[in-house]
Structure formats: structure tokens, C-alpha cells
Motif scaffolding. Sequence first.
Motif, PDB file in Angstrom:
ATOM      1  N   VAL A   3       0.810  -1.227   0.000  1.00 10.08           N
ATOM      2  CA  VAL A   3       0.000   0.000   0.000  1.00 10.08           C
ATOM      3  C   VAL A   3       0.840   1.272   0.000  1.00 10.08           C
ATOM      4  CG1 VAL A   3      -2.053  -0.997   1.043  1.00 10.08           C
ATOM      5  CG2 VAL A   3      -0.218  -0.199   2.501  1.00 10.08           C
ATOM      6  N   GLY A  39      -0.516   4.939  -7.467  1.00 10.99           N
ATOM      7  CA  GLY A  39      -0.673   3.536  -7.115  1.00 10.99           C
ATOM      8  C   GLY A  39       0.659   2.818  -7.064  1.00 10.99           C
ATOM      9  N   ARG A  88      -4.013  -6.698   0.402  1.00 10.00           N
ATOM     10  CA  ARG A  88      -4.325  -5.289   0.113  1.00 10.00           C
ATOM     11  C   ARG A  88      -3.347  -4.741  -0.902  1.00 10.00           C
ATOM     12  NH1 ARG A  88      -2.993  -2.743   4.942  1.00 10.00           N
ATOM     13  NH2 ARG A  88      -4.235  -0.882   4.595  1.00 10.00           N
ATOM     14  N   CYS A  89      -3.843  -3.887  -1.784  1.00  9.79           N
ATOM     15  CA  CYS A  89      -2.959  -3.283  -2.777  1.00  9.79           C
ATOM     16  C   CYS A  89      -3.503  -1.911  -3.156  1.00  9.79           C
ATOM     17  CB  CYS A  89      -2.885  -4.172  -4.013  1.00  9.79           C
ATOM     18  SG  CYS A  89      -1.710  -3.553  -5.211  1.00  9.79           S
ATOM     19  N   ARG A  90      -2.585  -0.955  -3.308  1.00 10.57           N
ATOM     20  CA  ARG A  90      -2.998   0.408  -3.674  1.00 10.57           C
ATOM     21  C   ARG A  90      -2.815   0.593  -5.180  1.00 10.57           C
ATOM     22  NH1 ARG A  90      -1.434   5.947  -0.671  1.00 10.57           N
ATOM     23  NH2 ARG A  90      -1.649   7.378  -2.411  1.00 10.57           N
ATOM     24  N   ALA A 111      -7.649   5.737  -1.027  1.00  8.72           N
ATOM     25  CA  ALA A 111      -6.412   5.575  -0.252  1.00  8.72           C
ATOM     26  C   ALA A 111      -6.175   6.783   0.655  1.00  8.72           C
ATOM     27  CB  ALA A 111      -5.241   5.377  -1.194  1.00  8.72           C
ATOM     28  N   ASP A 142      -6.162   7.622  -5.944  1.00  3.25           N
ATOM     29  CA  ASP A 142      -5.702   6.280  -5.579  1.00  3.25           C
ATOM     30  C   ASP A 142      -6.746   5.536  -4.750  1.00  3.25           C
ATOM     31  OD1 ASP A 142      -3.441   6.969  -6.830  1.00  3.25           O
ATOM     32  OD2 ASP A 142      -2.065   6.365  -5.241  1.00  3.25           O
ATOM     33  N   ILE A 151      -7.580   1.753  -2.517  1.00  3.25           N
ATOM     34  CA  ILE A 151      -7.027   0.540  -1.904  1.00  3.25           C
ATOM     35  C   ILE A 151      -7.985  -0.605  -2.212  1.00  3.25           C
ATOM     36  CG2 ILE A 151      -6.418  -0.611   0.267  1.00  3.25           C
ATOM     37  CD1 ILE A 151      -4.603   1.572   0.436  1.00  3.25           C
TER      38      ILE A 151
END
Length: 365
Positions: A182, A285, A308-310, A338, A347, A349
Motif C-alpha cells: 500500500v 498507485g 491489500r494493494c494500492r 487511499a 488512488d 485501496i
Amino acid sequence: MAQTSTVLHFSGHQYLRHRLILSIISGKPVRIDKIRPDDKNPGLRDYEVSLLRLLERVTNGTIIEISVTGTAVLLKPGVIAGGSVVHECPLSRSVGYFLEPVVMLAPFAKKPLHLTLRGITTDDHDLSVDIIRTVTLPHLQLFGVSDGLELRIKKRGSAPLGGGEVQFLCPVIKQVKTLNFVDPGKIKRIRGISHAVRVNPQFSNRMIEAARSVLNRYIPDIYLYSDVYKGEESGKSPGYALTLLAESTTGAMHCAEAISQPGAPPEDIALLAARSLLAEIKKGGTVDRQHQSLVLMMMVLGSEDVGRCRMGEPTARTIQLLRDVKECFGTAFKIVPAEPTEPDSLDLIFSCYGIGYVNANRSLA
């Protein structure tokens, strides 16, 4: 007739690749119809049929039925076998079109995959082999696929005649790691590969100079590599391209590329690539837009934990993948801003609960 309820059903020719991959990984048959029904030339194109052939070779026991008109296809998936495979790609699409889906399947094969693809290595529709080598494969490493993962570019092949050859080696893994990524970090370095085949080798240097003129204003750590292929290794057609990637302090990557157009000087191609890279970085991101679907797919297959990934704004392809994943695995993503306090930040999440996919094909020896 009891099994008909489990067949995934989609329509339209778009997103064919990820739908076939979802079917093979989940083991559910898929039926795709209404493939260009109103087109002057209805049904599957040659490259789509070629992709089905490739998937048939990489797997064992997959049954593919194409309707007489070619407007519908039914795929009953088998076991992902891996092993050594050689495939000739048609000249209508580059090898990137075929590599992208295979990269998602290969880690779950029975034996390590050793795939040789021949055809066009760089075109303006799909990811080029340079991007797959320098950006796609490192994204796979985030999920624990690393030892023995490599892409070798044996020969370059520009459109229209191709003549390129690449080898893709991929190990098998038992389970995918959960991703928690993230923090986008700050861009710390820019790397690039410029190649020119069957044209003046000076073109490559001219592209590097022009790209530097834009990028030097932002960051001093720039290394652009001139990749030279001679004789037989340079394929059958002239062409040149510049691939750029920016890496951040946390390992986030963004990439862009531009490919020679008839009559366009190399400087214009380089400026286009440099500006596209800056636009890509601006979108933010931790994963670049062309790799959103790969990362989200692997997150779904992750161990039974929250990944989790941004990411920046999802592309149309990513949105459709999320819908198809929900239909196939029943997994929904939670998507939140985010930076809720900053109205300018786009952005998001993405978080989901992995299905804990275990590679049951893997030989235990």
C-alpha cells in the motif's frame, strides 16, 4: 444435464483471455457466445484460435469446441501440465498477447513450463516482450514466484513479418503469497531499453538522447540501455522501440513504451514514451495500469488472508475482471479511497480475502 448450472457463461469477444484463464484455474467449464455476430467477418480471429490452441498445449485434457460459424466457444478445462511447449504465433498479434495469459497459468502447472513463442515481439496493441521481462515478471515475484522465473529474448521480430523468438521459463509453486502493498514510495530510478533492428543502429542512441532530454529534469538516476541485435537475430522487418520503467523506493513499478511508426523520427517516439511514463507515474498507485488485472487475479488466488494493494483508477478491463472473478470464485473486492482526506487523490485501496488456491497439479516428486 445436472452439470449445466456450473458452466460459466459470457458473451462478446472482449476479455476473452482472462475468461479462459479463470475457467482453467477454477476448473469450471466456460461458454463464450456472441463473438462478433454482426461483423462482416464474424466469429473468432486467427489469433484467438491460436490462443485456444496454445492453452490446449499447455494443459492436458482440455476440450475446446468452436461452433460452425466461430461465434461461440465452449472450453472444458483439464489439468495445467506445463513442460516444454513450442508455439508459432500468427502475425496479427504480438507474442505479448499470448504470454500475458500464460504468465497467470504457469505457476500452477504440474511441471515447470518451458515455452518458446515465435512471431512479432513488439507491436502497439499488446505488452512488448521487454515490458513482460522487466515489469510483469517482477510483479509475479511479489507473490513468491521467483526461482527460475525468466524470459529470454532470442530474436527480435518487428511487424509486419515478425521472425522473433522468446523463451519463457516458469517454476511451479504450491501456493501464492498474500500481497500487502500500500506504500507507493517515491520514484528513485528510471531504466529503459531501446532497440533498433534492420535500421540504422544510430536510431537507438537518438531515442536515448531524446528521452533523457525530458526525464533528466525529474531525476538524475537514469540508465537507458541500447539493445543491439544483428543479422539473423533481428527478425525479418525493420523497426525500433523504446521501453521505459520507473521504480520507486518501495519497489512499485510503472512502465511505458512507444513503437516506431512509418515516417516518424526516433526522437518523436522517445518523447512519446517519456511523456507516457510521466503520465503513468502521475496516475499513482503501486501497480501500473497494464498489470492491474494480473495483480488482482493473484490476490484472489492468495492464501486465506486479507490481501491489500494500492492502485490508481481501474481500467475498463480491470473492472470487468473484478465482475468475472466474482462470478467465478464468488470473491468480491472492498475498494476504498487511499487518501480520504485529499480530494485530488484518485488512488484506491483494493482488498480481498484470498480463496486459498492450492496447486493440486504439482508433481510431489
